[in-house]
Design an enzyme around this catalytic site. Structure first.
Site, PDB file in Angstrom:
ATOM      1  N   ARG A  17       0.839  -1.198   0.000  1.00 51.99           N
ATOM      2  CA  ARG A  17       0.000   0.000   0.000  1.00 51.99           C
ATOM      3  C   ARG A  17       0.883   1.261   0.000  1.00 51.99           C
ATOM      4  O   ARG A  17       1.022   1.919  -1.022  1.00 51.99           O
ATOM      5  CB  ARG A  17      -0.963  -0.029   1.197  1.00 51.99           C
ATOM      6  CG  ARG A  17      -2.134   0.921   1.062  1.00 51.99           C
ATOM      7  CD  ARG A  17      -1.819   2.352   1.471  1.00 51.99           C
ATOM      8  NE  ARG A  17      -1.406   2.443   2.870  1.00 51.99           N
ATOM      9  CZ  ARG A  17      -0.866   3.543   3.390  1.00 51.99           C
ATOM     10  NH1 ARG A  17      -0.653   4.611   2.653  1.00 51.99           N
ATOM     11  NH2 ARG A  17      -0.505   3.572   4.663  1.00 51.99           N
ATOM     12  N   ASP A  18       1.499   1.557   1.135  1.00 52.25           N
ATOM     13  CA  ASP A  18       2.302   2.782   1.234  1.00 52.25           C
ATOM     14  C   ASP A  18       3.467   2.742   0.250  1.00 52.25           C
ATOM     15  O   ASP A  18       3.820   3.750  -0.365  1.00 52.25           O
ATOM     16  CB  ASP A  18       2.825   2.921   2.673  1.00 52.25           C
ATOM     17  CG  ASP A  18       3.081   4.351   3.080  1.00 52.25           C
ATOM     18  OD1 ASP A  18       3.459   5.152   2.215  1.00 52.25           O
ATOM     19  OD2 ASP A  18       2.915   4.672   4.268  1.00 52.25           O
ATOM     20  N   HIS A 209       3.598   4.131  12.879  1.00 53.97           N
ATOM     21  CA  HIS A 209       3.876   4.139  11.431  1.00 53.97           C
ATOM     22  C   HIS A 209       4.929   5.217  11.182  1.00 53.97           C
ATOM     23  O   HIS A 209       4.639   6.402  11.310  1.00 53.97           O
ATOM     24  CB  HIS A 209       2.561   4.434  10.702  1.00 53.97           C
ATOM     25  CG  HIS A 209       2.655   4.522   9.219  1.00 53.97           C
ATOM     26  ND1 HIS A 209       2.250   3.514   8.381  1.00 53.97           N
ATOM     27  CD2 HIS A 209       3.089   5.518   8.401  1.00 53.97           C
ATOM     28  CE1 HIS A 209       2.427   3.879   7.116  1.00 53.97           C
ATOM     29  NE2 HIS A 209       2.934   5.097   7.099  1.00 53.97           N
ATOM     30  N   HIS A 211       8.161   7.047   8.942  1.00 56.02           N
ATOM     31  CA  HIS A 211       8.893   7.247   7.683  1.00 56.02           C
ATOM     32  C   HIS A 211      10.320   7.673   8.010  1.00 56.02           C
ATOM     33  O   HIS A 211      10.572   8.332   9.022  1.00 56.02           O
ATOM     34  CB  HIS A 211       8.182   8.286   6.812  1.00 56.02           C
ATOM     35  CG  HIS A 211       6.997   7.699   6.103  1.00 56.02           C
ATOM     36  ND1 HIS A 211       7.045   7.273   4.792  1.00 56.02           N
ATOM     37  CD2 HIS A 211       5.750   7.413   6.541  1.00 56.02           C
ATOM     38  CE1 HIS A 211       5.859   6.763   4.450  1.00 56.02           C
ATOM     39  NE2 HIS A 211       5.059   6.846   5.500  1.00 56.02           N
ATOM     40  N   CYS A 242       3.652   9.354   0.924  1.00 50.99           N
ATOM     41  CA  CYS A 242       2.367   9.907   0.532  1.00 50.99           C
ATOM     42  C   CYS A 242       2.556  10.865  -0.642  1.00 50.99           C
ATOM     43  O   CYS A 242       3.260  11.865  -0.514  1.00 50.99           O
ATOM     44  CB  CYS A 242       1.729  10.645   1.707  1.00 50.99           C
ATOM     45  SG  CYS A 242       0.201  11.478   1.241  1.00 50.99           S
ATOM     46  N   ASN A 251       8.958   4.556   3.920  1.00 47.09           N
ATOM     47  CA  ASN A 251       8.676   4.049   5.270  1.00 47.09           C
ATOM     48  C   ASN A 251       9.971   3.553   5.896  1.00 47.09           C
ATOM     49  O   ASN A 251      10.950   3.276   5.210  1.00 47.09           O
ATOM     50  CB  ASN A 251       7.723   2.843   5.182  1.00 47.09           C
ATOM     51  CG  ASN A 251       6.337   3.236   4.788  1.00 47.09           C
ATOM     52  OD1 ASN A 251       6.030   3.345   3.604  1.00 47.09           O
ATOM     53  ND2 ASN A 251       5.491   3.456   5.758  1.00 47.09           N
TER      54      ASN A 251
HETATM   55  N1  COA Z   1     -12.975   4.335  -4.209  1.00 46.86           N
HETATM   56  C1  COA Z   1     -13.088   4.522  -5.547  1.00 46.86           C
HETATM   57  N2  COA Z   1     -13.506   5.643  -6.116  1.00 46.86           N
HETATM   58  C2  COA Z   1     -13.876   6.646  -5.303  1.00 46.86           C
HETATM   59  C3  COA Z   1     -13.803   6.528  -3.911  1.00 46.86           C
HETATM   60  C4  COA Z   1     -13.329   5.316  -3.371  1.00 46.86           C
HETATM   61  N3  COA Z   1     -13.198   5.126  -2.053  1.00 46.86           N
HETATM   62  N4  COA Z   1     -14.222   7.675  -3.367  1.00 46.86           N
HETATM   63  C5  COA Z   1     -14.551   8.498  -4.376  1.00 46.86           C
HETATM   64  N5  COA Z   1     -14.330   7.874  -5.550  1.00 46.86           N
HETATM   65  C6  COA Z   1     -14.517   8.418  -6.896  1.00 46.86           C
HETATM   66  C7  COA Z   1     -15.873   9.021  -7.124  1.00 46.86           C
HETATM   67  O1  COA Z   1     -16.760   8.048  -7.557  1.00 46.86           O
HETATM   68  C8  COA Z   1     -15.573  10.055  -8.187  1.00 46.86           C
HETATM   69  O2  COA Z   1     -15.414   9.401  -9.423  1.00 46.86           O
HETATM   70  P1  COA Z   1     -15.822  10.165 -10.791  1.00 46.86           P
HETATM   71  O3  COA Z   1     -14.950  11.366 -10.896  1.00 46.86           O
HETATM   72  O4  COA Z   1     -15.530   9.130 -11.844  1.00 46.86           O
HETATM   73  O5  COA Z   1     -17.275  10.489 -10.634  1.00 46.86           O
HETATM   74  C9  COA Z   1     -14.202  10.561  -7.801  1.00 46.86           C
HETATM   75  O6  COA Z   1     -13.592   9.496  -7.059  1.00 46.86           O
HETATM   76  C10 COA Z   1     -14.258  11.794  -6.932  1.00 46.86           C
HETATM   77  O7  COA Z   1     -15.144  11.572  -5.854  1.00 46.86           O
HETATM   78  P2  COA Z   1     -15.394  12.616  -4.708  1.00 46.86           P
HETATM   79  O8  COA Z   1     -16.308  12.024  -3.703  1.00 46.86           O
HETATM   80  O9  COA Z   1     -15.728  13.957  -5.296  1.00 46.86           O
HETATM   81  O10 COA Z   1     -13.989  12.644  -4.025  1.00 46.86           O
HETATM   82  P3  COA Z   1     -12.876  13.742  -4.017  1.00 46.86           P
HETATM   83  O11 COA Z   1     -12.428  14.079  -5.375  1.00 46.86           O
HETATM   84  O12 COA Z   1     -13.302  14.822  -3.076  1.00 46.86           O
HETATM   85  O13 COA Z   1     -11.701  12.868  -3.322  1.00 46.86           O
HETATM   86  C11 COA Z   1     -11.104  11.007  -1.937  1.00 46.86           C
HETATM   87  C12 COA Z   1     -11.850  12.299  -2.034  1.00 46.86           C
HETATM   88  C13 COA Z   1     -10.981  10.640  -0.466  1.00 46.86           C
HETATM   89  C14 COA Z   1     -11.865   9.919  -2.675  1.00 46.86           C
HETATM   90  C15 COA Z   1      -9.699  11.136  -2.589  1.00 46.86           C
HETATM   91  O14 COA Z   1      -9.097  12.314  -2.138  1.00 46.86           O
HETATM   92  C16 COA Z   1      -8.803   9.958  -2.272  1.00 46.86           C
HETATM   93  O15 COA Z   1      -9.036   8.847  -2.712  1.00 46.86           O
HETATM   94  N6  COA Z   1      -7.712  10.194  -1.488  1.00 46.86           N
HETATM   95  C17 COA Z   1      -6.820   9.160  -1.068  1.00 46.86           C
HETATM   96  C18 COA Z   1      -5.399   9.667  -1.097  1.00 46.86           C
HETATM   97  C19 COA Z   1      -4.437   8.613  -0.607  1.00 46.86           C
HETATM   98  O16 COA Z   1      -4.679   7.432  -0.662  1.00 46.86           O
HETATM   99  N7  COA Z   1      -3.288   9.095  -0.111  1.00 46.86           N
HETATM  100  C20 COA Z   1      -2.241   8.270   0.358  1.00 46.86           C
HETATM  101  C21 COA Z   1      -2.553   7.479   1.564  1.00 46.86           C
HETATM  102  S1  COA Z   1      -2.504   8.376   3.073  1.00 46.86           S
HETATM  103 ZN    ZN Z   2       3.005   6.248   5.375  1.00 48.09          ZN
END
Ligand code: COA
Ligand code: ZN
Length: 305
Positions: A17-18, A209, A211, A242, A251
């Site tokens: 994942r990370d 956790h 880094h 990240c 990490n």
């Molecule tokens: N899994 C899959 N798709 C997802 C989802 C999920 N958990 N959550 C939202 N989406 C999709 C929506 O369906 C939408 O798709 P579309 O553009 O095709 O319609 C798109 O993502 C945007 O959705 P929205 O609810 O508006 O989210 P957002 O753009 O505000 O983003 C997160 C919010 C949380 C989904 C996004 O910022 C994210 O996934 N962040 C994770 C970052 C990460 O993993 N960082 C490293 C680890 S710490």
């Molecule tokens: Zn991390």
């Protein structure tokens, strides 16, 4: 997840994942499945297999469901996934994960950059997630990201970490991970925060956790151990980071961490030679070297002719 009274340290492998979320190129699904299956036999306690996040935010982990469906589950190993919102929790449930790992940064600005949510919005998602997973038997872990410092706001007050723990526990979150997302922590800070948390929450399954951004990862881990921490996240080869935290790097490296603990007479239950073999192969999988030391130098009992 262990209590501070146990002597064995639990190692939670987060390379899938990370580690892979921050790679320049997509690691093929079959390679991920193969690595998970082989890690399952090394003695690590928990494997963070992937994250159910937006594929636009983290394209490298867009195959989370396929990876979960492809892996073998070894009894005794917990297969977990990072989940940011309700949609992610629903996807994780469909894949029968053992644990969901909910993540919020206590640095409001990093949470906005990473999750596109305020802390209040993240907590509102968590509240709904509790309903979604209720009765499923899935363990609910919550990560407090940027606990030791935020790339946009700097050092976070201890009170804010304690507030986040209380808030998570009030929601029903069962285990907590405190994360040094961009390696801002130092050993004194880690030791003191660990001791403070365990003083308030002696019964809490607590994980650290780390880094290694500023080369204090192992020193931080040992300081935490001395203060009672018995569960650590780490990534094979020391890769990871990240993508939404400027300056983030890998990490703390699993094989280096295990090597240090074993050298200190602390049991991890992990097979170090097996990890080193996997770390050696990781370089070929990724097409570039990894930051870890022991895979290059050999273990400290190595002698030359
Ligand atoms: N899994 C899959 N798709 C997802 C989802 C999920 N958990 N959550 C939202 N989406 C999709 C929506 O369906 C939408 O798709 P579309 O553009 O095709 O319609 C798109 O993502 C945007 O959705 P929205 O609810 O508006 O989210 P957002 O753009 O505000 O983003 C997160 C919010 C949380 C989904 C996004 O910022 C994210 O996934 N962040 C994770 C970052 C990460 O993993 N960082 C490293 C680890 S710490
Ligand atoms: Zn991390």
């Amino acid at each position: 997840m262990m209590s501070k009274n146990e002597d064995t340290v639990a190692i939670n492998e987060v390379v899938l994942r990370d580690g892979f979320q921050n790679e320049p190129s997509f690691v093929p699904t079959e390679e991920k499945i193969r690595l998970s299956d082989r890690l399952s036999g090394t003695g690590v306690r928990r494997i963070e297999v992937s994250s159910f996040v937006s594929p636009k935010a983290i394209p490298n982990l867009r195959d989370a469901a396929d990876v979960f469906r492809g892996i073998e589950r070894t009894p005794g190993v917990l297969y977990t996934a990072l989940v940011p919102n309700v949609r992610g929790a629903e996807r994780a449930l469909e894949c029968a994960v053992d644990e969901v790992n909910l993540v919020m940064s206590i640095g409001e600005r990093h949470n906005l950059a990473n999750m596109r949510m305020t802390c209040d919005q993240s907590l509102a998602q968590f509240r709904e997630i509790m309903n979604v997973v209720a009765g499923s038997g899935i363990f609910i872990n919550g990560t407090i990201a940027t606990a030791f410092g935020c790339p946009f706001e700097g050092r976070q007050p201890v009170e804010r970490v304690l507030w986040a723990i209380d808030t998570y526990r009030d929601l029903g979150i069962e285990g907590i991970t405190i994360a040094d997302t961009i390696g801002m922590a130092n050993p004194r800070q880690v030791g003191e925060l660990t001791a403070t948390i365990l003083r308030h929450h002696a019964d809490l399954p607590l994980t650290l956790h780390l880094h290694n951004t500023r080369d204090m990862g192992l020193a931080n881990a040992l300081a935490a151990y001395d203060a009672g921490m018995r569960s650590f996240d780490s990534a094979l080869g020391g890769i990871g980071g990240c993508p939404y935290a400027p300056g983030a790097t890998g990490n703390v490296c699993t094989e280096d961490l295990v090597h240090m603990f074993h050298n200190c007479g602390i049991d991890t239950g992990v097979n170090l030679p097996a990890l080193l073999e996997l770390s050696g192969e990781l370089t070929a999988t990724l097409g570039h070297g990894v930051p870890g030391y022991i895979v290059k130098a050999g273990t400290s009992d190595r002698v030359y002719a």
